[in-house]
Every structure is written in structure tokens, then in C-alpha cells.
Scaffold this motif. Structure first.
Motif, PDB file in Angstrom:
ATOM      1  N   ILE A 111       0.835  -1.204   0.000  1.00  0.00           N
ATOM      2  CA  ILE A 111       0.000   0.000   0.000  1.00  0.00           C
ATOM      3  C   ILE A 111       0.872   1.257   0.000  1.00  0.00           C
ATOM      4  N   ARG A 112       1.989   1.205   0.735  1.00  0.00           N
ATOM      5  CA  ARG A 112       2.898   2.357   0.777  1.00  0.00           C
ATOM      6  C   ARG A 112       3.520   2.622  -0.589  1.00  0.00           C
ATOM      7  N   ILE A 161      15.087   4.764  -5.764  1.00  0.00           N
ATOM      8  CA  ILE A 161      15.763   3.674  -6.456  1.00  0.00           C
ATOM      9  C   ILE A 161      16.565   4.209  -7.640  1.00  0.00           C
ATOM     10  N   GLU A 162      15.987   5.142  -8.374  1.00  0.00           N
ATOM     11  CA  GLU A 162      16.681   5.704  -9.531  1.00  0.00           C
ATOM     12  C   GLU A 162      17.952   6.438  -9.109  1.00  0.00           C
ATOM     13  N   TRP A 166       4.536   6.347  -4.522  1.00  0.00           N
ATOM     14  CA  TRP A 166       5.061   5.851  -5.804  1.00  0.00           C
ATOM     15  C   TRP A 166       6.255   6.690  -6.269  1.00  0.00           C
ATOM     16  N   ASN A 167       6.081   7.995  -6.343  1.00  0.00           N
ATOM     17  CA  ASN A 167       7.136   8.868  -6.872  1.00  0.00           C
ATOM     18  C   ASN A 167       8.379   8.859  -5.984  1.00  0.00           C
ATOM     19  N   GLU A 168       8.169   8.898  -4.670  1.00  0.00           N
ATOM     20  CA  GLU A 168       9.306   8.907  -3.751  1.00  0.00           C
ATOM     21  C   GLU A 168      10.118   7.623  -3.853  1.00  0.00           C
ATOM     22  N   THR A 178      10.828   2.361 -12.098  1.00  0.00           N
ATOM     23  CA  THR A 178       9.369   2.186 -12.122  1.00  0.00           C
ATOM     24  C   THR A 178       8.997   0.707 -12.060  1.00  0.00           C
ATOM     25  N   CYS A 179       9.742  -0.126 -12.784  1.00  0.00           N
ATOM     26  CA  CYS A 179       9.483  -1.574 -12.759  1.00  0.00           C
ATOM     27  C   CYS A 179       9.692  -2.141 -11.357  1.00  0.00           C
TER      28      CYS A 179
END
Length: 269
Positions: free
Chosen positions: A42-43, A55-56, A48-50, A67-68
Motif C-alpha cells: 500500500i505504501r 531507487i533511480e 510511488w514517486n518517492e 518504475t518496474c
């Protein structure tokens, strides 16, 4: 004699608890066990963006791979939780969640943090117990078919699950000279040894459940910290990880220690 009476009374209370809760205890155990995966999935949706940007930036892997990663975590964890709670393809769901644990251990550099590594291994122990439970359910469908005996993989899954679960408690030990800390370490260590070797297992596991739940509510009360503060997320993470280990211990209480344990060997003496 007094100690024996006290132990006998405690075991009677534990047996009475099991008789009263045997219908729904495994369901509560499974829900607790997958709670950290459910919360994390859920987090991933709400952050999502954070998560993607982290990771990026950390791995310099580009927008697409980051994103994957987030998508795999979201779908893998929520999908695995749904399958486990619905009792469908439980073994595949457990293997998927094992993969998520391994992926996060590398992606978030948990491999180099002993405390968090031990907690992730404890989560793996809970999943091992869930696998053992699903194997026993599958075998029960074939009534009259001879079993593989005490050397079956299920028994060693239960042993491995018990041993890995105790790693959670090693991260809770406090190495200072206060009387309360010394007493807590001594009692906690004695209980985790009993669970690991499978002696008085149900009583020891049930005692650890009560103890761990009390510690969890006291030290990881994330709801008392405003959501915008970083400490909120840290406490929330710890709270649900600890709840998952509680779920694993409840499975030990519900299913017993398995064949590779002192409790089982005593029956042969």
C-alpha cells in the motif's frame, strides 16, 4: 514442587487458550504474518514517486527500471497477500514474497545492516512456517495415503522457521547494566531458546507473543507521531515487521513445533 505446579498451570492455561481459539487462530496468524507485506504494498502505491526516485538515484538505473521495481513490489506484495488470505496458490505466493524480501534486501542495502537483515530473515522464517502449513493442508486432502514420516521437508521447514523467527528477538536485546534490561534479556533469551529447540514450544511461543505485542505497542507507536515526520514511517515499518513475526509465532502455537523438536522426541522416550 511449586515450580512444577506453576509450569503445569501455565501449560493448562495455554491449552485452554488453544481450545477456545483453534477455529480462528490460524487466520489471525496469517493476517498478522502478511501485514508487513500488505502495508508495504500500500505504501508503494501512495509513495510511488518517492520510492521510484529513491531507487533511480541510489542505483542510477534509469526511470524505467526504477518504475518496474516499484511496480513489482506493489503487485508482488499485494497479490501474494490476497492469495495467502484466500488460501489459493499459497506456496507460489510464499515463493513470490521470498523473492520480494531478497529483492528489497539488495535494493535498500539491508544486506549491510545486521539489525534489518536479521529482521528480514525472521520474516522469511514466518513464510517458511506458512509453507509448512500449506503442505500439511495439501496432504490432508489425500486421506489414507501414507505420509513421508518425520523426515519430510515439512518438519525441517518448521525447524527452519522457528530458528529464523528468534532472530527478531536478538534485535530487541538491550546491552546495558540496568536491572530491567538484564532481566528482560535473560527471560527473552530463555524463551527464544525454548522455541528454537522446540521444548515447551507452545507455551514459550505464546509467552513471546504477549511480550512482543506489548513491546511493539509501547516502542513502535507510530500513530502518536505526525505523518509528515520521518520517524512516523520508521516506527510504522518496525511495527508491521514485528507484527509479522508475531504472526509466525502464532502459527507455531497453532501448528505445534513439528517433528524435529524436543517436544516431539519426548513422546518417543
Amino acid at each position: 514442587m511449586g515450580q512444577e505446579d506453576l509450569m503445569s498451570t501455565a501449560e493448562d492455561v495455554a491449552d485452554q487458550f488453544l481450545r477456545v481459539t483453534k477455529q480462528y487462530l490460524p487466520h489471525v496468524a496469517r493476517l498478522c504474518l502478511i501485514s508487513t507485506f500488505l502495508e508495504d504494498g500500500i505504501r508503494m502505491w501512495f509513495q510511488w514517486n518517492e520510492q521510484r526516485d529513491y531507487i533511480e538515484a541510489t542505483w542510477s538505473c534509469g526511470y524505467f527500471l526504477a518504475t518496474c521495481f516499484v511496480l513489482l513490489n506493489l503487485l508482488g506484495q499485494l497479490g501474494g497477500c490476497v492469495l495467502i488470505l484466500s488460501r489459493n496458490f499459497v506456496q507460489y505466493a510464499c515463493f513470490g514474497l521470498f523473492g520480494i524480501i531478497a529483492l528489497q534486501t539488495v535494493a535498500y542495502s539491508i544486506l549491510w545492516d545486521l539489525k534489518f537483515l536479521m529482521r528480514n530473515m525472521a520474516l522469511g522464517g514466518g513464510l517458511l512456517l506458512l509453507l509448512a502449513e500449506s503442505r500439511s493442508e495439501g496432504k490432508s486432502m489425500f486421506a489414507g495415503v501414507p505420509s513421508m514420516g518425520e523426515s519430510s521437508p515439512k518438519q525441517y521447514m518448521q525447524l527452519g522457521g522457528r530458528v529464523l523467527l528468534v532472530l527478531m528477538f536478538m534485535t530487541l536485546l538491550h546491552f546495558d547494566s540496568s536491572f530491567f534490561s538484564i532481566l528482560q534479556n535473560m527471560v527473552g533469551t530463555a524463551l527464544i531458546i525454548l522455541v528454537a529447540i522446540g521444548f515447551k514450544t507452545k507455551l514459550a511461543a505464546l509467552t513471546l507473543v504477549v511480550w512482543l505485542m506489548a513491546i511493539n505497542v509501547y516502542f513502535n507507536a507510530f500513530w502518536t507521531v505526525p505523518a509528515y515526520k520521518p520517524m512516523h514511517d520508521f516506527l510504522k515499518y518496525d511495527f508491521f515487521q514485528t507484527t509479522s513475526v508475531v504472526g509466525g509465532l502464532l502459527l507455531v502455537v497453532a501448528l505445534g513445533p513439528g517433528g524435529v523438536s524436543m517436544d516431539e522426541k519426548k513422546k518417543e522416550w
